[in-house]
Write an enzyme that holds these catalytic residues in place. Structure first.
Site, PDB file in Angstrom:
ATOM      1  N   THR A   1     -28.575 -19.318  15.820  1.00 49.57           N
ATOM      2  CA  THR A   1     -29.441 -20.414  16.272  1.00 49.57           C
ATOM      3  C   THR A   1     -30.917 -20.020  16.346  1.00 49.57           C
ATOM      4  OG1 THR A   1     -29.201 -19.766  18.573  1.00 49.57           O
ATOM      5  CG2 THR A   1     -27.601 -21.366  17.729  1.00 49.57           C
ATOM      6  N   LYS A   2     -31.262 -18.819  15.966  1.00 47.10           N
ATOM      7  CA  LYS A   2     -32.639 -18.376  16.158  1.00 47.10           C
ATOM      8  C   LYS A   2     -33.541 -18.813  14.986  1.00 47.10           C
ATOM      9  CE  LYS A   2     -31.853 -16.856  20.205  1.00 47.10           C
ATOM     10  NZ  LYS A   2     -31.175 -15.665  20.655  1.00 47.10           N
TER      11      LYS A   2
END
Ligand SMILES: *Cc1c(COP(=O)(O)O)cnc(C)c1O
Length: 383
Positions: free
Chosen positions: A183-184
């Site tokens: 998710t980064k």
């Protein structure tokens, strides 16, 4: 499980990313090899560090840096209560004592004055976290660290691509840890990196990353390389694969574009939400480059609808949100340490009470942002 119409996050994976991974699979070299080396060099150039060690998570990068510095039992490391648990857990894993310093109300970043107050003769390092991608007050933090002889390890899990007063995150502290988690801002599925100008630290982290072996895998299997290696100390298994690094190299090339798109989403959120009296929007400095990993709004205590109900009502409309973060000292494992009680970090606790992270990803459309804002305004307006 019903899918959300507007998810909290969508990774940006294009055909060229897929092709790069497929090509690596065909090359026959799967674990740490030429792509890892190239990613390390490219990221070092990008963030202005002399050395980058690619590893399999940001957590590993932080753990390895603290170990390589020889920090352990009897030592204290200062960090923020307003972070993901991993930031504090690595301190526990090296046998040191985590010490928390409360945050600033506007940007949820660690407060330099609180750091100063938390320092004792046992303090060895500070781990600031660049919350949501907005850099901490690094001039103040570096000044304190220099004056008190402390190391600074930046948790830049949200801040690849951020800059503090014109300086890239990765070029300021003694070491900086990045995350390439799914998710980064850029992803390798799982992955991370440690950036530093300190060649001794980088060399030592390299040894600890791969079993404590004195030679890297790629030397070992090279023509002219030797089968002989020595395990000089008890290391870990934290290396990044070449499959992951191939994806990471493509993502890094697109990172500035991703950041630009995130910035546009953030600006659109501001335009829609800035006049809503029941919401507090994130504070940031125009002097910095914000990576906009998160767009966190705070539902004010004055709101007729509380935070939990806002989240539930958004979900009912197909809009997924998240909360960053449950303060460190609220988690059971940390409660059992017996160091802190509720009320010890009033600013962090207050922020958490109202926190909602809105959907944020590079491919988010204007229509999606408009829909999230429309729903949110209706809900907090009591409609
Ligand atoms: C995601 C995150 C981490 C952990 O990153 P991993 O790569 O999953 O180990 C650490 N700190 C913060 C603030 C994070 O958000």
């Amino acid at each position: 499980m019903t899918a959300f119409r507007i998810p909290f996050f969508k990774p940006s994976i294009a055909e060229d990313d897929i092709a790069a991974v497929a090509e690596t699979l065909r090359s026959g070299w799967l674990t740490s090899g030429p792509n890892v080396k190239a990613l390390e060099e490219e990221l070092a150039a990008y963030c202005g560090a002399k050395h980058v060690n690619a590893v399999n998570s940001c957590t590993a990068a932080m753990h390895l840096a603290l170990r390589a510095w020889g920090i352990g039992p009897g030592d204290e490391v200062i960090t923020t209560p307003y972070t993901f648990s991993a930031t504090a857990t690595v301190i526990v894993h090296i046998g040191a004592t985590p010490v928390l310093a409360d945050v600033c109300d506007g940007d949820a970043n660690i407060d330099p004055e609180q750091i100063e107050r938390a320092i004792t003769p046992r303090t060895k390092a500070i781990i600031p976290v660049h919350f949501a991608g907005e850099p901490c007050d690094m001039d103040a933090i570096m000044e304190i660290a220099k004056r008190r002889g402390l190391k600074v390890l930046e948790d830049a899990a949200h801040a690849v691509g951020s800059a503090y007063r014109g300086r890239a995150i990765g070029s300021i502290g003694d070491a900086t840890a990045f995350s390439f988690y799914a998710t980064k801002n850029m992803t390798t599925g799982e992955g991370g990196a440690l950036a530093t100008d300190d060649s001794e630290l980088s060399d030592r982290v390299r040894v600890l990353t791969l079993h404590g072996m004195t030679k890297d895998a790629w030397n070992r299997y090279d023509v002219g390389g030797s089968w002989r290696y020595d395990v000089g100390e008890f290391g870990f298994k934290d290396n990044l694969t070449d499959l992951a690094a191939a994806l990471g190299r493509r993502q890094l090339q697109k990172l500035d574009l991703f950041t630009e798109r995130r910035t546009r989403v953030a600006q659109r959120y501001f335009a829609h939400l800035r006049n809503e009296e029941h919401l507090q929007l994130p504070a940031f400095s125009e002097e910095n480059r914000h990576a906009w990993h998160l767009f966190m709004v705070r539902v004010k205590p004055s709101s007729p609808v509380g935070r939990d109900d806002v989240i539930r009502k958004l979900a009912e409309r197909g809009i997924q949100t998240s909360v960053h973060f449950i303060p460190i000292h609220y988690h059971s494992a940390y409660k059992r340490l017996g160091y802190w009680k509720q009320g010890d970090f009033p600013v962090a606790e207050g922020i958490f009470e109202g926190a909602i992270s809105l959907p944020m990803y590079p491919d988010m459309t204007d229509a999606e942002v408009d829909e999230v804002c429309g729903a949110l305004l209706e809900i907090v307006g009591g409609e």
